[in-house]
Scaffold this motif. Structure first.
Motif, mmCIF file in Angstrom:
data_model
loop_
_atom_site.group_PDB
_atom_site.id
_atom_site.type_symbol
_atom_site.label_atom_id
_atom_site.label_comp_id
_atom_site.label_asym_id
_atom_site.label_seq_id
_atom_site.Cartn_x
_atom_site.Cartn_y
_atom_site.Cartn_z
ATOM 1 N N UNK A 49 0.838 -1.192 -0.084
ATOM 2 C CA UNK A 49 -0.082 -0.029 -0.051
ATOM 3 C C UNK A 49 0.973 1.242 -0.043
ATOM 4 N N UNK A 50 0.946 2.115 -1.059
ATOM 5 C CA UNK A 50 -0.247 1.960 -2.178
ATOM 6 C C UNK A 50 -0.037 0.605 -3.134
ATOM 7 N N UNK A 51 -0.988 0.234 -3.642
ATOM 8 C CA UNK A 51 -0.626 -1.011 -4.469
ATOM 9 C C UNK A 51 -0.178 -0.380 -5.726
ATOM 10 N N UNK A 52 0.556 -1.505 -6.368
ATOM 11 C CA UNK A 52 0.969 -1.228 -7.885
ATOM 12 C C UNK A 52 0.088 -0.607 -8.775
ATOM 13 N N UNK A 61 4.073 6.577 4.264
ATOM 14 C CA UNK A 61 4.297 5.379 4.545
ATOM 15 C C UNK A 61 4.064 4.339 3.546
ATOM 16 N N UNK A 62 4.839 3.518 3.251
ATOM 17 C CA UNK A 62 4.620 2.351 2.355
ATOM 18 C C UNK A 62 4.545 1.168 3.095
ATOM 19 N N UNK A 63 3.391 0.419 2.883
ATOM 20 C CA UNK A 63 3.310 -0.700 3.712
ATOM 21 C C UNK A 63 3.786 -1.931 2.926
ATOM 22 N N UNK A 64 4.387 -3.099 3.314
ATOM 23 C CA UNK A 64 4.667 -4.328 2.664
ATOM 24 C C UNK A 64 4.509 -5.504 3.216
ATOM 25 N N UNK A 65 3.796 -6.490 2.755
ATOM 26 C CA UNK A 65 3.476 -7.621 3.269
ATOM 27 C C UNK A 65 3.478 -8.909 2.140
ATOM 28 N N UNK A 66 3.472 -9.971 2.805
ATOM 29 C CA UNK A 66 3.388 -11.146 1.643
ATOM 30 C C UNK A 66 2.381 -12.089 2.650
ATOM 31 N N UNK A 67 1.811 -12.913 1.531
ATOM 32 C CA UNK A 67 0.798 -13.839 1.947
ATOM 33 C C UNK A 67 1.603 -14.937 2.717
ATOM 34 N N UNK A 68 0.767 -15.171 3.819
ATOM 35 C CA UNK A 68 1.341 -16.200 4.769
ATOM 36 C C UNK A 68 0.678 -17.598 4.565
ATOM 37 N N UNK A 105 17.310 -0.852 1.133
ATOM 38 C CA UNK A 105 16.540 -2.365 1.328
ATOM 39 C C UNK A 105 16.215 -2.161 3.088
ATOM 40 N N UNK A 106 15.212 -3.184 2.949
ATOM 41 C CA UNK A 106 14.449 -3.277 4.660
ATOM 42 C C UNK A 106 14.597 -4.702 4.712
ATOM 43 N N UNK A 107 14.717 -5.217 5.746
ATOM 44 C CA UNK A 107 14.762 -6.569 6.346
ATOM 45 C C UNK A 107 13.590 -6.549 7.235
ATOM 46 N N UNK A 108 12.587 -7.608 7.114
ATOM 47 C CA UNK A 108 11.512 -7.902 7.808
ATOM 48 C C UNK A 108 11.379 -9.229 8.351
ATOM 49 N N UNK A 109 11.383 -9.307 9.729
ATOM 50 C CA UNK A 109 11.442 -10.764 10.295
ATOM 51 C C UNK A 109 10.203 -11.354 10.010
ATOM 52 N N UNK A 110 9.054 -10.643 10.074
ATOM 53 C CA UNK A 110 7.853 -11.341 9.924
ATOM 54 C C UNK A 110 7.079 -10.870 8.396
ATOM 55 N N UNK A 111 6.105 -11.580 8.092
ATOM 56 C CA UNK A 111 5.580 -11.556 6.776
ATOM 57 C C UNK A 111 5.028 -10.156 6.406
ATOM 58 N N UNK A 112 4.914 -9.189 7.615
ATOM 59 C CA UNK A 112 4.254 -7.998 7.389
ATOM 60 C C UNK A 112 2.732 -7.977 7.858
ATOM 61 N N UNK A 113 2.345 -6.750 7.830
ATOM 62 C CA UNK A 113 0.808 -6.552 8.201
ATOM 63 C C UNK A 113 0.150 -5.973 6.803
ATOM 64 N N UNK A 126 5.361 -3.455 11.263
ATOM 65 C CA UNK A 126 6.222 -4.416 11.247
ATOM 66 C C UNK A 126 7.048 -4.480 9.878
ATOM 67 N N UNK A 127 6.648 -3.783 8.762
ATOM 68 C CA UNK A 127 7.212 -3.847 7.483
ATOM 69 C C UNK A 127 6.864 -2.718 6.746
ATOM 70 N N UNK A 128 7.647 -1.490 6.754
ATOM 71 C CA UNK A 128 7.319 -0.516 5.911
ATOM 72 C C UNK A 128 8.572 0.427 5.378
ATOM 73 N N UNK A 129 8.239 1.152 4.594
ATOM 74 C CA UNK A 129 9.290 2.109 4.033
ATOM 75 C C UNK A 129 8.770 3.427 3.699
ATOM 76 N N UNK A 130 9.697 4.722 3.459
ATOM 77 C CA UNK A 130 9.159 5.961 3.077
ATOM 78 C C UNK A 130 10.071 6.249 2.154
#
Length: 179
Positions: A49-52, A61-68, A105-113, A126-130
């Motif tokens: 978010x925002x989506x592609x 803020x840019x939110x990043x996550x992956x399907x778990x 780069x950003x390292x996230x220990x979780x799949x993100x929210x 838990x997993x974002x960027x600006x």
């Protein structure tokens, strides 16, 4: 023996030994590799978010996550057996590295929210960027899988780490106020 001259040991096929030779069952490490070969480890299924296709703003803020799931994050386990020995291999993701396309780069220990619009301009917990510059960025998300194994004879081990990658894109603009 089957029609190809292979001896069936447990659930695996191994070449038949010449007459009088001693047949060696596979080692625990060989069975671990065989168990691993049955796994399906997929590339991450990326959300942002925002989506592609839409445009974000500098400094927002840019939110990043992956399907778990079992195949995209784990854990996932399989077992291989032969000659009275069983080995269970378990794979799980230990983290995800996001190459943001701007040299950082950003390292996230979780799949993100996953982003919820009710959260407005808040940062991901838990997993974002600006982004700090206007541009179009190619983002690469790479998961690192750790594969451990345990045998019924008490042996344990680790197979080489595995990685899987997927890409997405981000467009970033700036807000200009006109009087």
């Amino acid at each position: 023996m089957d029609s190809n001259g292979r001896a069936n040991i447990g659930s695996s096929y191994f070449p038949a030994a010449p007459p009088g030779a001693v047949v060696r069952p596979p080692s625990a490490a060989e069975l671990a590799q065989q168990a691993f070969s049955k796994m399906k480890l997929e590339a991450p299924k990326v959300g942002s978010a925002p989506p592609p296709g839409s445009k974000g703003l500098i400094g927002m803020p840019v939110w990043m996550w992956v399907e778990k799931s079992e195949t995209t994050w784990g854990p996932q386990s399989t077992t291989a057996s032969a000659g009275g020995l069983s080995v269970t291999a378990t794979a799980k993701v230990t983290g995800i590295d996001w190459n943001m396309g701007d040299g950082k780069s950003v390292h996230c220990a979780s799949p993100g929210t996953p982003y919820d619009p009710s959260l407005g301009k808040k940062d991901s917990p838990d997993c974002g960027y600006r982004y700090t510059k206007v541009g179009e960025y190619q983002i690469t998300a790479t998961t690192t899988w750790v594969v451990t194994w345990t045998a019924t004879n008490g042996q344990t081990g680790t197979l080489p780490n595995q990685t899987r990658s997927a890409q997405t894109a981000a467009r970033v603009g700036e807000l200009q106020v006109v009087n």
